[in-house]
Design a protein around this motif. Sequence first.
Motif, PDB file in Angstrom:
ATOM      1  N   ASP A  90     -71.926 -12.790  42.498  1.00 28.15           N
ATOM      2  CA  ASP A  90     -70.597 -12.994  41.649  1.00 28.15           C
ATOM      3  C   ASP A  90     -71.481 -13.996  40.650  1.00 28.15           C
ATOM      4  OD1 ASP A  90     -69.689 -12.081  43.545  1.00 28.15           O
ATOM      5  OD2 ASP A  90     -68.538 -13.343  44.566  1.00 28.15           O
ATOM      6  N   CYS A  91     -70.359 -13.363  39.785  1.00 35.16           N
ATOM      7  CA  CYS A  91     -70.721 -14.440  38.631  1.00 35.16           C
ATOM      8  C   CYS A  91     -69.371 -14.462  37.480  1.00 35.16           C
ATOM      9  CB  CYS A  91     -71.918 -13.524  37.451  1.00 35.16           C
ATOM     10  SG  CYS A  91     -71.887 -12.401  37.139  1.00 35.16           S
ATOM     11  N   ARG A  92     -69.663 -14.560  35.917  1.00 33.86           N
ATOM     12  CA  ARG A  92     -68.537 -14.487  35.099  1.00 33.86           C
ATOM     13  C   ARG A  92     -69.418 -13.553  33.459  1.00 33.86           C
ATOM     14  NH1 ARG A  92     -64.666 -19.852  34.350  1.00 33.86           N
ATOM     15  NH2 ARG A  92     -66.453 -20.689  35.154  1.00 33.86           N
ATOM     16  N   LEU A  93     -70.518 -13.626  34.105  1.00 31.25           N
ATOM     17  CA  LEU A  93     -71.407 -13.075  32.764  1.00 31.25           C
ATOM     18  C   LEU A  93     -72.012 -11.947  32.932  1.00 31.25           C
ATOM     19  CD1 LEU A  93     -72.286 -16.449  30.524  1.00 31.25           C
ATOM     20  CD2 LEU A  93     -70.383 -14.450  30.144  1.00 31.25           C
ATOM     21  N   VAL A  94     -73.194 -12.123  33.698  1.00 27.60           N
ATOM     22  CA  VAL A  94     -73.833 -11.136  33.795  1.00 27.60           C
ATOM     23  C   VAL A  94     -75.016 -11.143  35.632  1.00 27.60           C
ATOM     24  CG1 VAL A  94     -74.216 -10.507  31.478  1.00 27.60           C
ATOM     25  CG2 VAL A  94     -75.853 -11.862  32.172  1.00 27.60           C
ATOM     26  N   LYS A  95     -75.010 -10.006  36.012  1.00 26.68           N
ATOM     27  CA  LYS A  95     -76.217 -10.080  37.269  1.00 26.68           C
ATOM     28  C   LYS A  95     -75.835 -11.195  38.805  1.00 26.68           C
ATOM     29  CE  LYS A  95     -80.166  -8.177  34.570  1.00 26.68           C
ATOM     30  NZ  LYS A  95     -81.385  -8.674  34.204  1.00 26.68           N
ATOM     31  N   CYS A  96     -76.036 -12.428  38.371  1.00 30.76           N
ATOM     32  CA  CYS A  96     -75.471 -12.600  39.257  1.00 30.76           C
ATOM     33  C   CYS A  96     -75.310 -14.504  39.157  1.00 30.76           C
ATOM     34  CB  CYS A  96     -76.734 -13.289  40.698  1.00 30.76           C
ATOM     35  SG  CYS A  96     -78.169 -12.804  40.271  1.00 30.76           S
ATOM     36  N   TRP A  97     -74.824 -15.562  39.672  1.00 32.81           N
ATOM     37  CA  TRP A  97     -74.407 -16.640  39.424  1.00 32.81           C
ATOM     38  C   TRP A  97     -75.828 -16.917  38.812  1.00 32.81           C
ATOM     39  CZ3 TRP A  97     -77.184 -21.463  41.149  1.00 32.81           C
ATOM     40  CH2 TRP A  97     -77.697 -20.872  43.058  1.00 32.81           C
ATOM     41  N   ILE A  98     -77.046 -17.098  39.400  1.00 36.23           N
ATOM     42  CA  ILE A  98     -78.124 -17.961  38.937  1.00 36.23           C
ATOM     43  C   ILE A  98     -78.294 -16.941  37.074  1.00 36.23           C
ATOM     44  CG2 ILE A  98     -79.356 -18.212  40.738  1.00 36.23           C
ATOM     45  CD1 ILE A  98     -80.874 -15.447  40.470  1.00 36.23           C
ATOM     46  N   PHE A 124     -70.374 -23.793  36.605  1.00 38.80           N
ATOM     47  CA  PHE A 124     -69.879 -22.868  37.205  1.00 38.80           C
ATOM     48  C   PHE A 124     -71.741 -22.604  38.662  1.00 38.80           C
ATOM     49  CE2 PHE A 124     -70.446 -18.093  38.335  1.00 38.80           C
ATOM     50  CZ  PHE A 124     -68.621 -18.055  38.653  1.00 38.80           C
ATOM     51  N   MET A 125     -72.337 -22.484  37.879  1.00 43.09           N
ATOM     52  CA  MET A 125     -73.705 -22.667  38.307  1.00 43.09           C
ATOM     53  C   MET A 125     -74.319 -24.198  39.400  1.00 43.09           C
ATOM     54  SD  MET A 125     -76.524 -20.603  35.761  1.00 43.09           S
ATOM     55  CE  MET A 125     -76.903 -21.899  34.869  1.00 43.09           C
ATOM     56  N   MET A 150     -81.747 -25.343  47.415  1.00 41.68           N
ATOM     57  CA  MET A 150     -82.791 -26.017  47.475  1.00 41.68           C
ATOM     58  C   MET A 150     -82.881 -24.139  49.292  1.00 41.68           C
ATOM     59  SD  MET A 150     -83.682 -28.502  46.654  1.00 41.68           S
ATOM     60  CE  MET A 150     -84.913 -29.273  47.894  1.00 41.68           C
ATOM     61  N   ALA A 151     -82.295 -24.035  48.610  1.00 32.75           N
ATOM     62  CA  ALA A 151     -82.680 -22.618  49.472  1.00 32.75           C
ATOM     63  C   ALA A 151     -82.927 -21.415  48.657  1.00 32.75           C
ATOM     64  CB  ALA A 151     -81.655 -22.048  50.557  1.00 32.75           C
ATOM     65  N   ASN A 152     -82.999 -21.352  47.290  1.00 30.41           N
ATOM     66  CA  ASN A 152     -82.426 -20.347  46.340  1.00 30.41           C
ATOM     67  C   ASN A 152     -84.078 -19.897  46.069  1.00 30.41           C
ATOM     68  OD1 ASN A 152     -82.266 -18.447  44.965  1.00 30.41           O
ATOM     69  ND2 ASN A 152     -81.482 -20.172  43.263  1.00 30.41           N
ATOM     70  N   PHE A 211     -82.496 -23.958  37.470  1.00 29.94           N
ATOM     71  CA  PHE A 211     -82.637 -25.285  36.430  1.00 29.94           C
ATOM     72  C   PHE A 211     -83.672 -25.450  34.927  1.00 29.94           C
ATOM     73  CE2 PHE A 211     -81.780 -25.413  41.279  1.00 29.94           C
ATOM     74  CZ  PHE A 211     -80.269 -26.633  40.781  1.00 29.94           C
ATOM     75  N   ALA A 212     -84.543 -24.288  34.970  1.00 31.40           N
ATOM     76  CA  ALA A 212     -85.707 -24.568  33.867  1.00 31.40           C
ATOM     77  C   ALA A 212     -83.593 -24.427  32.951  1.00 31.40           C
ATOM     78  CB  ALA A 212     -85.981 -23.423  33.260  1.00 31.40           C
ATOM     79  N   LYS A 213     -82.986 -23.327  32.517  1.00 32.08           N
ATOM     80  CA  LYS A 213     -82.028 -22.595  31.654  1.00 32.08           C
ATOM     81  C   LYS A 213     -81.124 -23.615  31.452  1.00 32.08           C
ATOM     82  CE  LYS A 213     -81.261 -19.222  33.856  1.00 32.08           C
ATOM     83  NZ  LYS A 213     -80.406 -17.722  33.981  1.00 32.08           N
ATOM     84  N   ILE A 214     -81.220 -24.627  32.305  1.00 32.69           N
ATOM     85  CA  ILE A 214     -80.264 -25.789  32.862  1.00 32.69           C
ATOM     86  C   ILE A 214     -80.321 -26.905  31.845  1.00 32.69           C
ATOM     87  CG2 ILE A 214     -78.685 -27.447  34.202  1.00 32.69           C
ATOM     88  CD1 ILE A 214     -77.888 -24.810  35.785  1.00 32.69           C
ATOM     89  N   ALA A 215     -81.826 -27.423  31.979  1.00 32.77           N
ATOM     90  CA  ALA A 215     -82.412 -28.420  31.624  1.00 32.77           C
ATOM     91  C   ALA A 215     -82.862 -28.412  30.245  1.00 32.77           C
ATOM     92  CB  ALA A 215     -83.654 -29.027  32.185  1.00 32.77           C
ATOM     93  N   GLU A 216     -82.995 -27.283  29.314  1.00 35.43           N
ATOM     94  CA  GLU A 216     -82.726 -27.011  28.688  1.00 35.43           C
ATOM     95  C   GLU A 216     -81.125 -26.732  27.160  1.00 35.43           C
ATOM     96  OE1 GLU A 216     -83.773 -23.177  25.392  1.00 35.43           O
ATOM     97  OE2 GLU A 216     -85.062 -23.221  27.339  1.00 35.43           O
ATOM     98  N   ALA A 217     -80.096 -26.061  28.022  1.00 37.69           N
ATOM     99  CA  ALA A 217     -78.952 -26.732  27.784  1.00 37.69           C
ATOM    100  C   ALA A 217     -78.773 -27.891  27.688  1.00 37.69           C
ATOM    101  CB  ALA A 217     -78.320 -26.147  28.281  1.00 37.69           C
ATOM    102  N   GLY A 218     -79.187 -28.851  28.602  1.00 35.21           N
ATOM    103  CA  GLY A 218     -78.714 -30.666  28.482  1.00 35.21           C
ATOM    104  C   GLY A 218     -79.682 -31.061  27.173  1.00 35.21           C
ATOM    105  N   ARG A 219     -80.425 -30.965  26.885  1.00 29.76           N
ATOM    106  CA  ARG A 219     -81.420 -31.431  25.754  1.00 29.76           C
ATOM    107  C   ARG A 219     -80.591 -30.481  24.831  1.00 29.76           C
ATOM    108  NH1 ARG A 219     -87.877 -31.363  28.174  1.00 29.76           N
ATOM    109  NH2 ARG A 219     -87.992 -32.412  25.385  1.00 29.76           N
ATOM    110  N   VAL A 220     -79.644 -29.770  25.218  1.00 32.67           N
ATOM    111  CA  VAL A 220     -79.748 -29.451  22.796  1.00 32.67           C
ATOM    112  C   VAL A 220     -78.523 -29.816  23.198  1.00 32.67           C
ATOM    113  CG1 VAL A 220     -77.954 -27.172  22.076  1.00 32.67           C
ATOM    114  CG2 VAL A 220     -81.240 -26.614  22.785  1.00 32.67           C
TER     115      VAL A 220
END
Length: 936
Positions: A240-248, A294-295, A304-306, A311-320
């Motif tokens: 499930d997601c609000r944008l594309v494909k799945c939550w990740i 949301f993620m 931890m079972a995925n 997290f690479a995308k989340i970390a990049e967003a955090g830096r920005v």
Amino acid sequence: MMESTVARAVLSSLPHDALECTPYKILRCLAVAVMIAAVATPSVSAQRGRSEREPDPATMNENDLVAMVPTQGPDTTCACPACAKYCKWSWDAAKPNEIACPECKTVYPNAEYPADRTQVFLNFIGEEVSMKYHQGKTPSGGFSRPNPDRYFLSSPIDNAKYQWCKKALTTLANEYASTGNDDHARRAALLLNEFARNYEHYLVHRGRGRGYYVSTGGPCMVDGKLKGVVGEDLPYDWIDCRLVKCWIGELDLSFVRAYAAITESPALDKLSAELGMDVRERIRRDFLRAMCDFMLLVPWKHQMANNLPPFAKIAEAGRVIGEPEYVHVAYRYLTEIIEGYGRERGVAGYTFDLHNPEGNQCHYGMRRAFETIFESIKGWSDPPDYKGKLDGVHLKNVSLEKDFPLVWASRLVPDLYRLPNGMLSPIHDTIGYAGQGGDLGPLEASRNRLLPGFGQAVLGDGQGEKQVQVQLHYSTDNANHCHRDCLSLVWYAHGREMSGDIGYQRNSLRHWASCTLSHNTVVVNRSNQNGTDGFGNLLLYEPNLPGLSVISVEGRKGYSQFNMKRHRRTVILNTMDIDAPYFVDVFEVEGGQSHDYAMHGSVLGDMAADSSLPMTPSTHDRILLEPGQVWKAPEGMGPFDEYGLFIKGRSAPVSQGFWIDFTYPEAPDVGTRIHMLRDAQTEVVLARTPALRKAGHYKESRIYDWWMPHLVARRTGENGLKSVFVAVYDMYRDGPKIKSVKRLNADADSVALEIDMGDRVDTMLLLLDGPATIYAGGVTITGKLGMVSRAGNLVTARLVGGTSLRSGSLSLESRRAVYTGKIVAATRKYDGAGADTFTVEADLPAGKTLRGSWMVVQHPGADVTHGYEIDRVETVHGRTVVYLKADHGLRIKGTTTREVFSQWRTFTGENTFTITTSHSKSGYLDKALPAKAHNR
């Protein structure tokens, strides 16, 4: 590929202490990376072949530009009501609120197919959202979905608008980065601001091709009713997601990078003044941060079972956006993943030899994910005095080797069982036709390897083109994407994978690829192994004798549903003459009512079969179906009766010893000859089954293009049936090398064989249970395994787990058959000790005498054994300490032993161990040569 290249460019150009830099410095670095993307990515016009009248985001009316932002989330699907088929819609940005079917050319909306009905959904913040739809007939094709006869015709329009907006943002950001024109920054900000305004109101939808709206109401809610425990269960389905494909995939980095490129433009200050709000803050808070959050609603145990971490995308967003906590989330994941993967959800995780439980494809996939995450935080230092909100850690100059030693050590673990051609055996759901490891090139030499935590053994020898391998897999238990394949074999010789594993398939024969019968093993009661507790127990592994290696594993837990007393395989590889290699396979089974010893040829579909046994063609198309059973071809990717896949079958009772040849039509002097011995209880079937390796994902039309020969030796009887299958595999080039195989005894507790190679005769004696004394073929051993080879007047002897071997004038003596004892303490490097050790109560030879030997440890109170390779033995403070070559993954305190890695079990009592000795000796009939001892 382009996105990962841009990500590396962005992150490598960012200063390590990015939050301490001025935003302008960050902007300049990001602008360079965005310009790289502009070069690598064609313009919107070029990609879509835009017509002259298609609006240009740089010049179109601003109201029209903002109207392009979809009112609902993308990635939902809708069939054409006129065709009642799913299609790839045609859309023209010049008419953004219309959609057309490319097949029947019907344009929507129209009066003939009105969207005149309404369905109300609850979005993720509990608002009611009314969606118009047309009621029609049920369309054909597509995934199953609720109410398939409801056509939400606005959804493909929203999809098309979303994709247009993404490309428009990239174009505008690129133009601003290269020209500094603030009008481009303004227009990008208008789009991002509109997404920020709409995002929280978007409906959740089911992605990955399902593409339908989901009524939630909030985390763990369906239609406004709580269906799970918030903070414990998944807040929505994993696709499930609000944008594309799945939550990740919720966070699209094109939005993050577009914002990073324009954030310093004065146009955003001007726009903020016009709208009476801080546009930058709104974009950061209501869109970029909201996507991350949301993620991150997914509880940590599920993260931890995925195997596709975000997290690479989340970390990049955090830096920005200036949120160091998002960097800490990524850091925490890399810190905990190896020891914690799957733990809280009770599914298999990384083993103590650091292998991913799902097989080599998942291992390499996660390795790539780890690398991407690490690149997103490499060199990161927190702002002064900042500590993570959850971990309380202050990060400084993050390093892969320093901060994540287990991730670093795990990188190339599957490489240990690469085939001689450089490829990896496609264990479990690994895409075998694509291969793994081929970019590393072929192996220079093969050698014996064991990954005891994962359950993968290689018996190997030879160099260059003369490499030979026999691989035994004895499975992980309770792992996702695993196959029912405990005690399955793969063999490779003369530059060919003569029999392998099919690997991962996503077509209607997926079940065939993963079931027990398609693997080289013994099937009990025509049933699959249980798949939840299938890990085999290592009994014996001897890798150090010249020209001889052996492994023995007990796998009865794989068939625990039948209360098996034995499901044990012993494989002995003989490479004394590397040009004439063979292996002996002894498979013991006790339990159930039918045993099918199933072995097949190449999964590449390039082999034919022949037999010395007179065989009768079957009168039935599908020889292994039960009498009266009607074959039903598989549909979808679900289970079916795999025995129905055996076609063009022949059969015969075993009234004599016989052989089966698997050969290559284009090279008939290359292949495998399987020698099997006379057994009146056995019926042999030789048929063809789908080879499938080359079929590939979703290529349904190709699944029956390739076939492989398949041997089934079947024994049936009353419940509790006992069988011992004995076969000798001659892996030959320039014709078969083994002239004959004879059984020298009829003892149910041992196997004695004479293998005539023409210029050499090998006599093999194997005790099925424990060392004892046995005589056959002029050889006497007191031990577990003996092999005597006679070539002229030269006699070569090998003894495993024994104290004596005699053959004529040649004798071989050993003081000990095995060493046994108790483990009383353990240390680990990763727990801060100087070495990985066991402190034992046993009389062991000090120094390097046991280097290369393997301790088989029986854990207390459980049917669990594991193996650990010895480096040396020392006496420390009067106690015997065994130094190991790798991490054992155990913490022992008193009588309690805990596993650090999967399966995280706790054992109470004493751990006991066995170290099996082995020896070799050569001599002439008239003069004996000095003994060469191994693993004393």
